[in-house]
Design an enzyme around this catalytic site. Structure first.
Site, PDB file in Angstrom:
ATOM      1  N   CYS A   1       3.514  30.239  14.691  1.00 46.97           N
ATOM      2  CA  CYS A   1       2.958  30.143  13.333  1.00 46.97           C
ATOM      3  C   CYS A   1       2.441  31.501  12.857  1.00 46.97           C
ATOM      4  O   CYS A   1       1.454  32.018  13.389  1.00 46.97           O
ATOM      5  CB  CYS A   1       1.838  29.091  13.319  1.00 46.97           C
ATOM      6  SG  CYS A   1       0.800  29.118  11.847  1.00 46.97           S
TER       7      CYS A   1
ATOM      8  N   CYS B   1      -1.156  31.537  11.461  1.00 51.23           N
ATOM      9  CA  CYS B   1      -2.119  31.377  12.567  1.00 51.23           C
ATOM     10  C   CYS B   1      -2.498  32.735  13.138  1.00 51.23           C
ATOM     11  O   CYS B   1      -3.670  33.006  13.420  1.00 51.23           O
ATOM     12  CB  CYS B   1      -1.534  30.510  13.675  1.00 51.23           C
ATOM     13  SG  CYS B   1      -1.142  28.814  13.202  1.00 51.23           S
TER      14      CYS B   1
END
Length: 287
Positions: A36, A39
């Site tokens: 991600c 993230c």
């Protein structure tokens, strides 16, 4: 000096690290994944805040690829996803690549800072007319908790309420952007802008006389609106600015429209109905 509290969490230690610790301090759970992108962008922000807040909250990181059962249990549909726990319960959440200011607002709403009790004492002293004691208490709070910008915003507010505009403006301008753009700081910025207008206008009795003689006096309307804002008569201030806009929308470089937009932004959360009504009135005049 307290250290940052950061922990990797699994199903085995979730109860202890998140639930049990949340009875003592807020626990911010970061559900993330190695693949991600957002993230990876957010993680340094959270770690920086954990360092800065130094023990006032715990950052718990959960890799959903390794612990999908926890993600399912807490209905994590996308990452990054952030859930704040307090007293064993989830009390707030955010989703997606949020800016630092969003995390600060989330945390500050649930963290009891060591300076808060002293701030409350300072406010009580100020209300009781004991300005010297209030200033001393705020100084003590600032020494105890130098990163709590609410302490400095309290002082800005006190300076404003006692007519010390120069001191209020100078202090506010020295604050970091995160303080100026905080939930408490944004309204202060608006109030200061109107306070500057008030400093260059007539007193309220003179303005009222001028408006009685000429209800369409642009300078009197502009000055009167600033005084109304300083007295927290926000709806009357918006009425006055709308009147000025209808009389002379170009006055003070579009001051009426700019002032209304500032008030709309400031009151958006606390009085959404009022803002909606006056935004519609402005749009009617615009078009």
């Amino acid at each position: 000096m307290s250290q940052a509290l950061i922990a990797d969490v699994s199903a085995d230690n979730f109860q202890q690290v998140v639930i049990e610790n949340s009875n003592q301090i807020p626990v911010l759970v970061d559900f993330w994944a190695p693949w991600c992108g957002p993230c990876k962008s957010v993680m340094p922000i959270l770690e920086k805040l954990a360092e800065e807040y130094a023990g006032l909250f715990l950052l718990a990181k959960i890799n959903i690829d390794d612990h999908s059962a926890l993600a399912d249990q807490y209905a994590v549909r996308s990452v990054p996803s952030f859930k704040l726990f307090k007293q064993g319960e989830m009390v707030a959440e955010l989703t997606g690549g949020q800016p630092e200011s969003a995390f600060r607002e989330l945390l500050d709403a649930h963290i009891a800072r060591p300076s808060d009790a002293i701030r409350a004492q300072a406010q009580q002293a100020f209300v009781s007319g004991q300005m010297d004691q209030a200033l001393a208490l705020l100084g003590e709070a600032a020494q105890l908790d130098p990163l709590n910008h609410k302490v400095h915003l309290d002082l800005v507010q006190m300076y404003l309420q006692t007519g010390h505009l120069d001191k209020a403006t100078n202090l506010f301008n020295k604050l970091p952007d995160e303080a100026k753009n905080s939930t408490e700081g944004k309204p202060m910025s608006v109030i200061l802008s109107f306070a500057e207008i008030m400093q260059t206008t007539d007193d309220i009795q003179t303005l009222q006389k001028k408006l009685a003689d000429n209800p369409n006096d642009p300078a009197a309307l502009y000055g009167f609106a600033s005084i109304l804002v300083m007295h927290r008569e926000y709806e009357k201030a918006m009425q006055t600015l709308l009147k000025l806009f209808s009389v002379d929308r170009s006055y003070a470089d579009g001051g009426a429209q700019k002032g209304l937009i500032k008030l709309f932004d400031m009151l958006a959360e606390q009085a959404p109905g009022l803002v909606k009504a006056y935004r519609r009135k402005l749009q009617t005049l615009l078009y």
